[in-house]
Design an enzyme around this catalytic site. Structure first.
Site, PDB file in Angstrom:
ATOM      1  N   ARG A  81      28.179  10.050   5.477  1.00 44.06           N
ATOM      2  CA  ARG A  81      27.781  11.421   5.118  1.00 44.06           C
ATOM      3  C   ARG A  81      27.557  12.295   6.354  1.00 44.06           C
ATOM      4  O   ARG A  81      27.731  13.510   6.303  1.00 44.06           O
ATOM      5  CB  ARG A  81      26.548  11.409   4.228  1.00 44.06           C
ATOM      6  N   GLY A 137      23.374  -0.328   1.668  1.00 42.70           N
ATOM      7  CA  GLY A 137      21.978  -0.614   1.299  1.00 42.70           C
ATOM      8  C   GLY A 137      21.843  -0.827  -0.198  1.00 42.70           C
ATOM      9  O   GLY A 137      21.096  -1.700  -0.650  1.00 42.70           O
ATOM     10  N   LYS A 190      29.354   6.242  -6.780  1.00 47.23           N
ATOM     11  CA  LYS A 190      29.094   5.003  -6.025  1.00 47.23           C
ATOM     12  C   LYS A 190      27.935   4.226  -6.644  1.00 47.23           C
ATOM     13  O   LYS A 190      28.019   3.013  -6.830  1.00 47.23           O
ATOM     14  CB  LYS A 190      28.794   5.367  -4.564  1.00 47.23           C
ATOM     15  N   SER A 191      26.847   4.912  -6.954  1.00 48.23           N
ATOM     16  CA  SER A 191      25.675   4.227  -7.521  1.00 48.23           C
ATOM     17  C   SER A 191      26.033   3.524  -8.822  1.00 48.23           C
ATOM     18  O   SER A 191      25.653   2.375  -9.062  1.00 48.23           O
ATOM     19  CB  SER A 191      24.567   5.250  -7.808  1.00 48.23           C
ATOM     20  N   ASP A 240      20.696  12.278  -0.787  1.00 48.14           N
ATOM     21  CA  ASP A 240      21.896  12.046   0.027  1.00 48.14           C
ATOM     22  C   ASP A 240      22.578  13.349   0.438  1.00 48.14           C
ATOM     23  O   ASP A 240      23.555  13.327   1.194  1.00 48.14           O
ATOM     24  CB  ASP A 240      22.891  11.170  -0.745  1.00 48.14           C
ATOM     25  N   ARG A 263      26.380  -0.714  -9.930  1.00 47.42           N
ATOM     26  CA  ARG A 263      25.624  -1.236 -11.078  1.00 47.42           C
ATOM     27  C   ARG A 263      26.544  -1.812 -12.143  1.00 47.42           C
ATOM     28  O   ARG A 263      26.219  -2.818 -12.786  1.00 47.42           O
ATOM     29  CB  ARG A 263      24.739  -0.119 -11.654  1.00 47.42           C
ATOM     30  N   ARG A 291      19.065  10.222   9.398  1.00 48.02           N
ATOM     31  CA  ARG A 291      19.903  11.400   9.118  1.00 48.02           C
ATOM     32  C   ARG A 291      19.292  12.691   9.651  1.00 48.02           C
ATOM     33  O   ARG A 291      20.021  13.653   9.932  1.00 48.02           O
ATOM     34  CB  ARG A 291      20.176  11.502   7.606  1.00 48.02           C
ATOM     35  N   GLN A 308      16.747   2.226  -5.278  1.00 46.47           N
ATOM     36  CA  GLN A 308      17.203   0.875  -4.922  1.00 46.47           C
ATOM     37  C   GLN A 308      16.081  -0.137  -5.146  1.00 46.47           C
ATOM     38  O   GLN A 308      16.312  -1.229  -5.668  1.00 46.47           O
ATOM     39  CB  GLN A 308      17.682   0.840  -3.473  1.00 46.47           C
ATOM     40  N   SER A 336      12.343   5.345  -4.316  1.00 52.69           N
ATOM     41  CA  SER A 336      13.600   4.635  -4.053  1.00 52.69           C
ATOM     42  C   SER A 336      14.156   4.014  -5.324  1.00 52.69           C
ATOM     43  O   SER A 336      13.565   3.110  -5.914  1.00 52.69           O
ATOM     44  CB  SER A 336      13.374   3.538  -3.008  1.00 52.69           C
TER      45      SER A 336
HETATM   46  C1  S3P Z   1      20.922   4.840  -4.281  1.00 55.21           C
HETATM   47  C2  S3P Z   1      19.638   5.241  -4.016  1.00 55.21           C
HETATM   48  C3  S3P Z   1      19.256   6.034  -2.852  1.00 55.21           C
HETATM   49  C4  S3P Z   1      20.475   6.708  -2.210  1.00 55.21           C
HETATM   50  C5  S3P Z   1      21.631   5.758  -2.071  1.00 55.21           C
HETATM   51  C6  S3P Z   1      22.059   5.247  -3.426  1.00 55.21           C
HETATM   52  C7  S3P Z   1      21.179   3.998  -5.472  1.00 55.21           C
HETATM   53  O1  S3P Z   1      18.642   5.196  -1.888  1.00 55.21           O
HETATM   54  O2  S3P Z   1      20.129   7.231  -0.936  1.00 55.21           O
HETATM   55  O3  S3P Z   1      22.737   6.400  -1.455  1.00 55.21           O
HETATM   56  O4  S3P Z   1      22.356   3.853  -5.859  1.00 55.21           O
HETATM   57  O5  S3P Z   1      20.214   3.475  -6.038  1.00 55.21           O
HETATM   58  P1  S3P Z   1      17.049   4.854  -1.934  1.00 55.21           P
HETATM   59  O6  S3P Z   1      16.796   4.004  -3.109  1.00 55.21           O
HETATM   60  O7  S3P Z   1      16.802   4.119  -0.640  1.00 55.21           O
HETATM   61  O8  S3P Z   1      16.368   6.181  -1.973  1.00 55.21           O
END
Ligand code: S3P
Length: 448
Positions: free
Chosen positions: A403, A101, A28-29, A327, A33, A358, A176, A174
């Site tokens: 999840r 997010g 997914k990540s 996660d 991107r 969570r 993100q 993070s």
């Molecule tokens: C992710 C970063 C994580 C993770 C999310 C995916 C990403 O979040 O929990 O499921 O793809 O960069 P955080 O950046 O809030 O830790």
């Protein structure tokens, strides 16, 4: 999930051995991107193995709204015709990132240094999550954000007309936030630097280098210092998305706790910034082996083989490992409930601001199924009931969190009485094939 998706109650009950091979979908990540950087390159990026979960589909739609052409051919390959760094058009509609997010935070970063304005929203879960962690550093580039109280969505970002480069130490672990700053730095002149104290997933850095950006990571006393040179011309790429270790975690953990199981999960990335769960499971005594270890696209990859492991024991998970398995704590707590002794998880405050809180969601649901759990602001402890010792018999709330829903369904596969979730619909955000994949292994999970 969209506010219009009806709830899908689901139940899992004790199952015969789980046996066979599980083909896990794309990461997914990396999928988010690939679409975003493809949209910021000049020319056509081709992506195979893209995760076609709702989160990623929402990001694809967002990239179209910013002017990129995003299509999927009949063979399942995705084509992104990018508009170049700084080339985003101003959206004519509100950008709805659904449950994601990652989607909203990365896209906010990507548009924040262009002279356009965009309004973002999401579902009931996303609209509760904190955005100031992203809009604070974006303000340093010159962007302005107006949202609801507490920095919540819906929120409008006015991109910087004359962006300046930024040096920013990320205050929370993070990926993100780190990625939002790096994506904003793409359209700022000069060098943007991000400093992170603890290493978080590094897919953005790896992919930016692949697209031809100048990006350097150094380990220093301050932490990891990442330096990006702004205003590159990104070259389109051919990307084969690896399979998602966070999704692999569910069949792997199910196999460890369901008697007689033997499951092979081929081609899973073992990037050290993502593989903390598998290390922890092995420390607990899980029969989890890495077969056919190899490198693919610069990443370590292996076929994971998980067999029923009735003798697992609780461990103290080192807090410094948290980012590499952030996660996976919900599903780890399900394995912990089937081990002996306590599993102690500290330094995990970030779990409270994911798709749901969570820690609260798992503590409530495990407790309802007869498991002893204690928690504090940034820690929780699960007391194992031993193999097959979880009473079960509860219906738990998934809080719009994929999840949480999958974790409780896995719990039900090894519990004495069935375990239900009020709503399994959010599973489609990250793992649309979860139900048929688990059923093919022999799991008794049904819609109720
Ligand atoms: C992710 C970063 C994580 C993770 C999310 C995916 C990403 O979040 O929990 O499921 O793809 O960069 P955080 O950046 O809030 O830790």
């Amino acid at each position: 999930m969209s506010a219009h998706t009806p709830p899908t109650p689901m139940t899992a009950r004790a199952s015969g051995p789980l046996v066979g091979e599980a083909q896990i979908p794309g990461d997914k990540s990396i999928s988010h991107r690939a679409l975003i950087l493809g949209a910021m390159a000049v020319g056509q990026t081709r992506i195979t193995g893209l995760l076609e979960g709702q989160d990623v589909l929402d990001t694809a739609e967002a990239m179209r709204t910013f002017g990129a052409e995003v299509t999927r051919d009949e063979g399942g390959t995705w084509h992104v015709h990018g508009v170049g760094v700084g080339g985003f058009a101003e959206p004519e509609t509100v950008i709805d990132c659904g449950n994601s997010g990652t989607g909203v935070r990365l896209i906010m970063g990507a548009m924040a240094t262009s002279p356009i304005t965009a309004t973002f929203t999401g579902d009931a879960s996303l609209n509760k999550r904190p955005m100031a962690r992203v809009t604070d550093p974006l303000a340093l580039f010159g962007a302005r954000a107006v949202g609801r109280a507490g920095g919540r969505l819906p929120m409008t970002i006015e991109g910087a007309r004359y962006p300046v480069p930024v040096r920013y130490a990320v205050p929370v672990p993070s990926a993100q936030v780190k990625s939002a700053v790096l994506l904003a730095g793409l359209n700022a002149p000069g060098q943007t630097q991000v400093i992170e104290r603890e290493a978080t997933r590094d897919h953005t850095e790896r992919m930016l280098a692949g697209f031809g950006a100048q990006i350097v990571t150094e380990d220093t006393d301050e932490g990891r210092v990442i330096t990006l040179t702004g205003q590159p011309e990104l070259r389109p790429q051919v990307i084969d998305v690896p399979r998602d270790p966070s999704s692999a975690a569910f069949p792997v953990c199910a196999a460890l706790i369901v008697p007689g199981s033997d499951v092979l999960v081929p081609g899973i990335g073992l990037n050290p910034t993502r593989a903390g769960l598998f290390t922890t499971l092995r420390e607990m005594g899980a029969d989890l082996t890495y077969e056919n270890l190899r490198e693919e696209g610069g990443e370590p990859v292996a076929d994971l083989r998980a067999r029923y492991s009735p003798d697992m024991a609780g461990v103290e998970v080192p807090p410094e490992r948290a980012a590499s398995m952030i996660d996976e704590y919900p599903i780890l707590s399900v394995v912990a409930a089937n081990a002996t002794g306590d599993t102690v998880m500290r330094g995990v405050r970030e779990l409270r601001v994911k798709e749901s809180d969570r820690i609260a969601a798992m503590v409530a649901g495990l407790h309802a199924s007869g498991v002893t759990v204690k928690d504090g602001p940034d820690w929780w402890i699960v007391t194992g009931q031993g193999a097959g010792g979880v009473p079960g018999g509860a219906t738990t709330l998934s809080h719009l969190d994929h999840r949480i829903a999958m974790s409780f369904l896995v719990l039900g596969l090894a519990a004495q009485k069935p375990v239900s979730v009020d709503d399994g619909a959010p599973i489609a955000t990250s793992f649309p094939a979860f139900e048929p994949l688990m059923a093919a292994l022999g799991a008794a999970i049904e819609r109720t």
